[in-house]
Motif scaffolding. Sequence first.
Motif, PDB file in Angstrom:
ATOM      1  N   ARG A   8       0.843  -1.187   0.000  1.00  0.00           N
ATOM      2  CA  ARG A   8       0.000   0.000   0.000  1.00  0.00           C
ATOM      3  C   ARG A   8       0.880   1.238   0.000  1.00  0.00           C
ATOM      4  O   ARG A   8       1.936   1.278   0.636  1.00  0.00           O
ATOM      5  CB  ARG A   8      -0.915  -0.027   1.224  1.00  0.00           C
ATOM      6  N   ALA A   9       0.436   2.275  -0.688  1.00  0.00           N
ATOM      7  CA  ALA A   9       1.209   3.508  -0.824  1.00  0.00           C
ATOM      8  C   ALA A   9       1.574   4.120   0.521  1.00  0.00           C
ATOM      9  O   ALA A   9       2.644   4.704   0.683  1.00  0.00           O
ATOM     10  CB  ALA A   9       0.443   4.521  -1.681  1.00  0.00           C
ATOM     11  N   GLU A  10       0.707   3.975   1.502  1.00  0.00           N
ATOM     12  CA  GLU A  10       0.989   4.565   2.815  1.00  0.00           C
ATOM     13  C   GLU A  10       2.195   3.921   3.505  1.00  0.00           C
ATOM     14  O   GLU A  10       2.734   4.474   4.457  1.00  0.00           O
ATOM     15  CB  GLU A  10      -0.243   4.473   3.718  1.00  0.00           C
ATOM     16  N   ASN A  11       2.648   2.767   3.014  1.00  0.00           N
ATOM     17  CA  ASN A  11       3.822   2.105   3.588  1.00  0.00           C
ATOM     18  C   ASN A  11       5.142   2.706   3.113  1.00  0.00           C
ATOM     19  O   ASN A  11       6.191   2.380   3.648  1.00  0.00           O
ATOM     20  CB  ASN A  11       3.811   0.606   3.268  1.00  0.00           C
ATOM     21  N   THR A  12       5.088   3.558   2.089  1.00  0.00           N
ATOM     22  CA  THR A  12       6.331   4.210   1.655  1.00  0.00           C
ATOM     23  C   THR A  12       6.811   5.148   2.756  1.00  0.00           C
ATOM     24  O   THR A  12       6.029   5.622   3.583  1.00  0.00           O
ATOM     25  CB  THR A  12       6.133   4.997   0.345  1.00  0.00           C
ATOM     26  N   ASP A  55       9.272   7.341   9.978  1.00  0.00           N
ATOM     27  CA  ASP A  55       8.085   8.015   9.454  1.00  0.00           C
ATOM     28  C   ASP A  55       6.862   7.442  10.165  1.00  0.00           C
ATOM     29  O   ASP A  55       6.447   6.323   9.876  1.00  0.00           O
ATOM     30  CB  ASP A  55       7.983   7.802   7.944  1.00  0.00           C
ATOM     31  N   ASN A  67       8.569   8.616   3.992  1.00  0.00           N
ATOM     32  CA  ASN A  67       8.850  10.007   3.653  1.00  0.00           C
ATOM     33  C   ASN A  67      10.291  10.319   4.063  1.00  0.00           C
ATOM     34  O   ASN A  67      10.642  10.253   5.238  1.00  0.00           O
ATOM     35  CB  ASN A  67       7.859  10.914   4.397  1.00  0.00           C
ATOM     36  N   ARG A 116       5.972   1.424   9.216  1.00  0.00           N
ATOM     37  CA  ARG A 116       7.002   0.429   8.924  1.00  0.00           C
ATOM     38  C   ARG A 116       8.009   0.284  10.056  1.00  0.00           C
ATOM     39  O   ARG A 116       8.892  -0.543  10.011  1.00  0.00           O
ATOM     40  CB  ARG A 116       7.760   0.800   7.641  1.00  0.00           C
ATOM     41  N   GLY A 139       3.854   7.992   9.793  1.00  0.00           N
ATOM     42  CA  GLY A 139       2.733   7.786   8.890  1.00  0.00           C
ATOM     43  C   GLY A 139       2.806   6.493   8.105  1.00  0.00           C
ATOM     44  O   GLY A 139       1.813   6.040   7.541  1.00  0.00           O
ATOM     45  N   SER A 140       3.980   5.861   8.045  1.00  0.00           N
ATOM     46  CA  SER A 140       4.110   4.658   7.221  1.00  0.00           C
ATOM     47  C   SER A 140       3.812   3.380   7.994  1.00  0.00           C
ATOM     48  O   SER A 140       3.437   2.379   7.408  1.00  0.00           O
ATOM     49  CB  SER A 140       5.506   4.559   6.616  1.00  0.00           C
TER      50      SER A 140
END
Length: 148
Positions: free
Chosen positions: A5-9, A95, A11, A100, A97-98
């Motif tokens: 999912r894009a949110e796992n990238t 990050d 920043n 990870r 937001g990710s």
Amino acid sequence: MAKFRAENTINGREARLFLNGEEIAYAKSFEATIEKNKADVNILGNRWTGKKTTGLSGTGTVTLYKVTSRFTKMILEYADSGKEVYFTLQGVLDDPGSGRGTERVTLLNCNIDSVKIGQFDVEAEALEEEVPFTFEGAEIPEALKEDF
């Protein structure tokens, strides 16, 4: 299989850099690479050249906003005394937001390759300096999650 999912990238702005435990707030970018040193191994009856790993070498670059002469002073310390300046760099990716997790990469026995002794640019809104270095060891005490 897990779905990416894009949110796992991650920043890149959520990173921080530390030199001997002190945060370098004026760092712009950081990159480090470990490269394998390999010797060629020719084998009778085989047309392919084999490779034998014989060691490792570490290189990196820190790009900084020009707000201090800290790295230039390190080079000049060697010039004046003959004593090399070694240091530890630690890059932290975190990050929130990710989701990870956090990755801490610690580079050991870092040593500067070169610095600009002077720099002016009438077109530059913010001066930057690039500092290439070598290192002789690395640790990852905290790593990003492997699964999604």
